[in-house]
Design a protein around this motif. Structure first.
Motif, PDB file in Angstrom:
ATOM      1  N   PRO A   3       0.813  -1.222   0.000  1.00 19.08           N
ATOM      2  CA  PRO A   3       0.000   0.000   0.000  1.00 19.08           C
ATOM      3  C   PRO A   3       0.847   1.272   0.000  1.00 19.08           C
ATOM      4  O   PRO A   3       1.975   1.266   0.492  1.00 19.08           O
ATOM      5  N   LEU A   4       0.252   2.308  -0.552  1.00 17.30           N
ATOM      6  CA  LEU A   4       0.878   3.639  -0.525  1.00 17.30           C
ATOM      7  C   LEU A   4      -0.094   4.588   0.163  1.00 17.30           C
ATOM      8  O   LEU A   4      -1.309   4.337   0.165  1.00 17.30           O
ATOM      9  N   PRO A   5       0.388   5.682   0.737  1.00 18.15           N
ATOM     10  CA  PRO A   5      -0.533   6.616   1.384  1.00 18.15           C
ATOM     11  C   PRO A   5      -1.555   7.152   0.368  1.00 18.15           C
ATOM     12  O   PRO A   5      -1.174   7.564  -0.738  1.00 18.15           O
ATOM     13  N   THR A   6      -2.816   7.137   0.736  1.00 19.66           N
ATOM     14  CA  THR A   6      -3.879   7.570  -0.179  1.00 19.66           C
ATOM     15  C   THR A   6      -3.643   9.011  -0.647  1.00 19.66           C
ATOM     16  O   THR A   6      -3.838   9.326  -1.827  1.00 19.66           O
ATOM     17  N   ALA A   7      -3.197   9.861   0.257  1.00 22.82           N
ATOM     18  CA  ALA A   7      -2.996  11.269  -0.129  1.00 22.82           C
ATOM     19  C   ALA A   7      -1.964  11.375  -1.252  1.00 22.82           C
ATOM     20  O   ALA A   7      -2.105  12.200  -2.165  1.00 22.82           O
ATOM     21  N   VAL A   8      -0.942  10.522  -1.204  1.00 22.05           N
ATOM     22  CA  VAL A   8       0.086  10.558  -2.262  1.00 22.05           C
ATOM     23  C   VAL A   8      -0.525  10.109  -3.586  1.00 22.05           C
ATOM     24  O   VAL A   8      -0.294  10.716  -4.640  1.00 22.05           O
ATOM     25  N   LEU A   9      -1.364   9.068  -3.538  1.00 22.81           N
ATOM     26  CA  LEU A   9      -1.966   8.571  -4.790  1.00 22.81           C
ATOM     27  C   LEU A   9      -2.960   9.578  -5.363  1.00 22.81           C
ATOM     28  O   LEU A   9      -3.063   9.728  -6.586  1.00 22.81           O
ATOM     29  N   GLU A  10      -3.660  10.260  -4.483  1.00 24.80           N
ATOM     30  CA  GLU A  10      -4.611  11.277  -4.981  1.00 24.80           C
ATOM     31  C   GLU A  10      -3.860  12.382  -5.726  1.00 24.80           C
ATOM     32  O   GLU A  10      -4.245  12.784  -6.816  1.00 24.80           O
ATOM     33  N   LYS A  11      -2.765  12.815  -5.110  1.00 29.00           N
ATOM     34  CA  LYS A  11      -1.965  13.863  -5.754  1.00 29.00           C
ATOM     35  C   LYS A  11      -1.356  13.308  -7.054  1.00 29.00           C
ATOM     36  O   LYS A  11      -1.277  14.015  -8.065  1.00 29.00           O
ATOM     37  N   ALA A  12      -0.978  12.017  -7.013  1.00 29.90           N
ATOM     38  CA  ALA A  12      -0.377  11.390  -8.204  1.00 29.90           C
ATOM     39  C   ALA A  12      -1.357  11.406  -9.371  1.00 29.90           C
ATOM     40  O   ALA A  12      -0.970  11.631 -10.519  1.00 29.90           O
ATOM     41  N   SER A  13      -2.629  11.167  -9.050  1.00 33.96           N
ATOM     42  CA  SER A  13      -3.610  11.115 -10.147  1.00 33.96           C
ATOM     43  C   SER A  13      -3.726  12.489 -10.810  1.00 33.96           C
ATOM     44  O   SER A  13      -3.991  12.581 -12.006  1.00 33.96           O
ATOM     45  N   GLN A  14      -3.486  13.537 -10.042  1.00 36.79           N
ATOM     46  CA  GLN A  14      -3.529  14.882 -10.650  1.00 36.79           C
ATOM     47  C   GLN A  14      -2.277  15.161 -11.472  1.00 36.79           C
ATOM     48  O   GLN A  14      -2.361  15.637 -12.603  1.00 36.79           O
ATOM     49  N   VAL A  15      -1.114  14.809 -10.901  1.00 33.86           N
ATOM     50  CA  VAL A  15       0.117  15.164 -11.634  1.00 33.86           C
ATOM     51  C   VAL A  15       0.306  14.298 -12.880  1.00 33.86           C
ATOM     52  O   VAL A  15       1.044  14.660 -13.788  1.00 33.86           O
ATOM     53  N   LEU A  16      -0.403  13.162 -12.925  1.00 32.91           N
ATOM     54  CA  LEU A  16      -0.335  12.358 -14.153  1.00 32.91           C
ATOM     55  C   LEU A  16      -0.948  13.122 -15.327  1.00 32.91           C
ATOM     56  O   LEU A  16      -0.573  12.936 -16.476  1.00 32.91           O
ATOM     57  N   LEU A  17      -1.909  13.978 -15.009  1.00 35.05           N
ATOM     58  CA  LEU A  17      -2.565  14.763 -16.068  1.00 35.05           C
ATOM     59  C   LEU A  17      -1.875  16.094 -16.317  1.00 35.05           C
ATOM     60  O   LEU A  17      -1.779  16.553 -17.448  1.00 35.05           O
ATOM     61  N   ASN A  18      -1.392  16.678 -15.241  1.00 35.65           N
ATOM     62  CA  ASN A  18      -0.843  18.027 -15.386  1.00 35.65           C
ATOM     63  C   ASN A  18       0.164  18.258 -14.261  1.00 35.65           C
ATOM     64  O   ASN A  18      -0.219  18.451 -13.110  1.00 35.65           O
ATOM     65  N   TYR A  19       1.445  18.236 -14.620  1.00 39.24           N
ATOM     66  CA  TYR A  19       2.456  18.403 -13.577  1.00 39.24           C
ATOM     67  C   TYR A  19       2.846  19.874 -13.444  1.00 39.24           C
ATOM     68  O   TYR A  19       3.200  20.518 -14.435  1.00 39.24           O
ATOM     69  N   ASN A  20       2.749  20.359 -12.235  1.00 33.85           N
ATOM     70  CA  ASN A  20       3.262  21.703 -11.945  1.00 33.85           C
ATOM     71  C   ASN A  20       2.649  22.773 -12.866  1.00 33.85           C
ATOM     72  O   ASN A  20       3.339  23.709 -13.277  1.00 33.85           O
ATOM     73  N   ASP A  21       1.363  22.566 -13.210  1.00 31.60           N
ATOM     74  CA  ASP A  21       0.646  23.527 -14.070  1.00 31.60           C
ATOM     75  C   ASP A  21       1.332  23.769 -15.410  1.00 31.60           C
ATOM     76  O   ASP A  21       1.253  24.868 -15.969  1.00 31.60           O
ATOM     77  N   CYS A  22       2.033  22.752 -15.903  1.00 33.23           N
ATOM     78  CA  CYS A  22       2.695  22.991 -17.200  1.00 33.23           C
ATOM     79  C   CYS A  22       1.867  22.432 -18.355  1.00 33.23           C
ATOM     80  O   CYS A  22       2.263  22.532 -19.524  1.00 33.23           O
ATOM     81  N   GLY A  23       0.718  21.813 -18.048  1.00 36.04           N
ATOM     82  CA  GLY A  23      -0.183  21.365 -19.109  1.00 36.04           C
ATOM     83  C   GLY A  23       0.105  19.964 -19.621  1.00 36.04           C
ATOM     84  O   GLY A  23      -0.650  19.434 -20.426  1.00 36.04           O
TER      85      GLY A  23
END
Ligand SMILES: Cc1ncc(COP(=O)(O)O)c(C=O)c1O
Length: 430
Positions: free
Chosen positions: A16-36
């Protein structure tokens, strides 16, 4: 369909991984650091990727108090691919080439001559008669590592200084006293002393640094399954490595911490070939990876990012301002392990597999019942666990029974739930 929150998962890895890390991961998979673009799409040579590497290394150094200064006593943190198994081989390639070069330079000095033929003949003799890699075999993974060493350099160069099965009815589960180990007597003949700090399959963990003189021998540890679970006196090790997929992150990267004094001149490939010693692939070559800031080839930066986030979450839990920051997590791991072993020791229906003195805090292996009713009881226990959404408790096929993996992302609350089921099950058996 069960929700993530309702499931308690105790698998041995991936884990298992911390849920908060995976939630953030799902966002950065689409858009890292607001670079699109997403994190798996950015270049591993971009400034973003470099920052991820820098931050992850810094977090790891803080957690384990790793001396990262330049100079022979400092350490480099590197990221590789190929898993823990890749490092079984990498450690052999590296420590062999290091030993050969050191011995070659001594021979040049002894002979007072650079005469290639004479030096080579003396070196060949030294390799044949002296060169050993020492292995402490205390479970399935150190066994595999020693077998890989024998495959690469030949069994004649591998000294199994201890095989704990020999004094335990053919099974792993103990670590015999250091007085019984037969290390290569002359440390100058030993390329390394290799051990696995936590044997994931057998539930055996070294309670402390092995009593081997770290000034005399190069000590290398596989910490794949207890990485970041407890304090480590890094200065005693030549190198430490571990696959990320248990306590640190996703499958795909291996972390290695290597003493700078090892990243020095190595025997040249031509010489190794002439000596019938192996030349490793460049992607496992520690100096090449270190020199290129782990970016010799395409590094999965997303995996490094995940590891960095997990490390940041451990840092944010740290309570003490002095000493290694991992101390807080160590206290939590010990507490969770004590809860589980507490119930297992309380009821005679449970039998913890390894000896009490070497029980792992990460992988808790036990059998249920006796010879005649074991299968039935273990099946019932596991079925009841699954009904309660306490998943992944089946033991490794080579040991059987049950195994609870108590990695960092398994919360105290989830361990309490499992301890409750253990208790309830034991009472049903009375
Ligand atoms: C202690 C230990 N070392 C090495 C390995 C092998 O790791 P990998 O599968 O990443 O090669 C494992 C895998 O579970 C392990 O538990």
């Amino acid at each position: 369909m069960p929700s993530r929150e309702s499931v308690s998962y105790f698998g041995a890895g991936p884990a298992p991984l911390p849920t908060a890390v995976l939630e953030k991961a799902s966002q950065v998979l689409l858009n890292y650091n607001d670079c699109g673009i997403g994190i798996t799409e950015i270049s591993h040579r971009s400034a973003d990727a470099e920052n991820i590497l820098k931050d992850t290394k810094s977090a790891l150094a803080q957690l384990l108090d790793i001396p990262t200064q330049e100079g022979p006593d400092g350490y480099k943190i590197i990221f590789l691919q190929g898993g823990g198994s890749g490092e079984f081989s990498a450690s052999v390639y590296h420590m062999t080439a290091l030993w050969v070069e050191k011995r070659r330079l001594e021979i040049v000095k002894e002979l007072g001559s650079e005469d290639d033929t004479k030096v080579f003949e003396a070196l060949r003799k030294a390799v044949d008669e002296e060169f050993k890699l020492d292995y402490l075999v205390t479970g399935s993974w150190s066994l595999k590592a020693s077998q890989e060493a024998a495959r690469l350099v030949g069994a004649n160069h591998v000294n199994v200084a201890i095989d704990s099965r020999k004094s335990n009815n053919g099974k792993f589960g103990t670590i015999p006293d250091e007085s019984k180990w037969s290390l290569t007597p002359n440390p100058a003949h030993s390329g390394m002393v290799y051990f696995c700090d936590n044997e994931t399959v057998d539930g055996v963990e070294f309670p402390a640094f092995p009593k081997v003189d770290a000034d005399e021998y190069n000590i290398i540890a596989d910490m794949s399954s207890n990485f970041l679970s407890r304090k480590v006196d890094v200065k005693k090790y030549a190198a430490i490595f571990g696959g990320a997929q248990k306590n640190v992150g996703t499958t795909g990267i291996t972390i290695a911490i290597i003493k700078n004094s090892l990243l020095t001149q190595l025997a040249k490939p031509d010489l190794l070939r002439k000596l019938n010693l192996p030349v490793g692939p460049v992607v496992l070559d520690w100096p090449t990876i270190a020199k290129n800031n782990s970016l010799y080839n395409t590094l999965p930066i997303f995996d490094v990012w995940i590891a960095g986030q997990v490390m940041q979450s451990l840092l944010s839990k740290a309570t003490s301002s002095s000493g290694p920051k991992i101390a807080t997590q160590q206290a939590e791991s010990e507490h969770k392990a004590a809860l589980l072993y507490g119930v297992l020791d309380k009821y005679s229906v449970f039998n913890v597999v390894p000896d009490k003195s070497v029980r792992s805090k990460m992988n808790i292996c036990f059998r249920i019942g006796g010879e005649s009713d074991r299968d039935d009881k273990e099946k019932k226990f596991l079925a009841g666990a699954n009904e309660r959404l306490l998943m992944g408790c089946k033991g490794h096929r080579s040991v059987g029974g049950c195994r609870i993996s108590n990695y960092n992302a398994v919360s105290v609350e989830k361990v309490e739930k499992l301890a409750k089921w253990l208790e309830e099950f034991a009472q049903q058996q009375q």
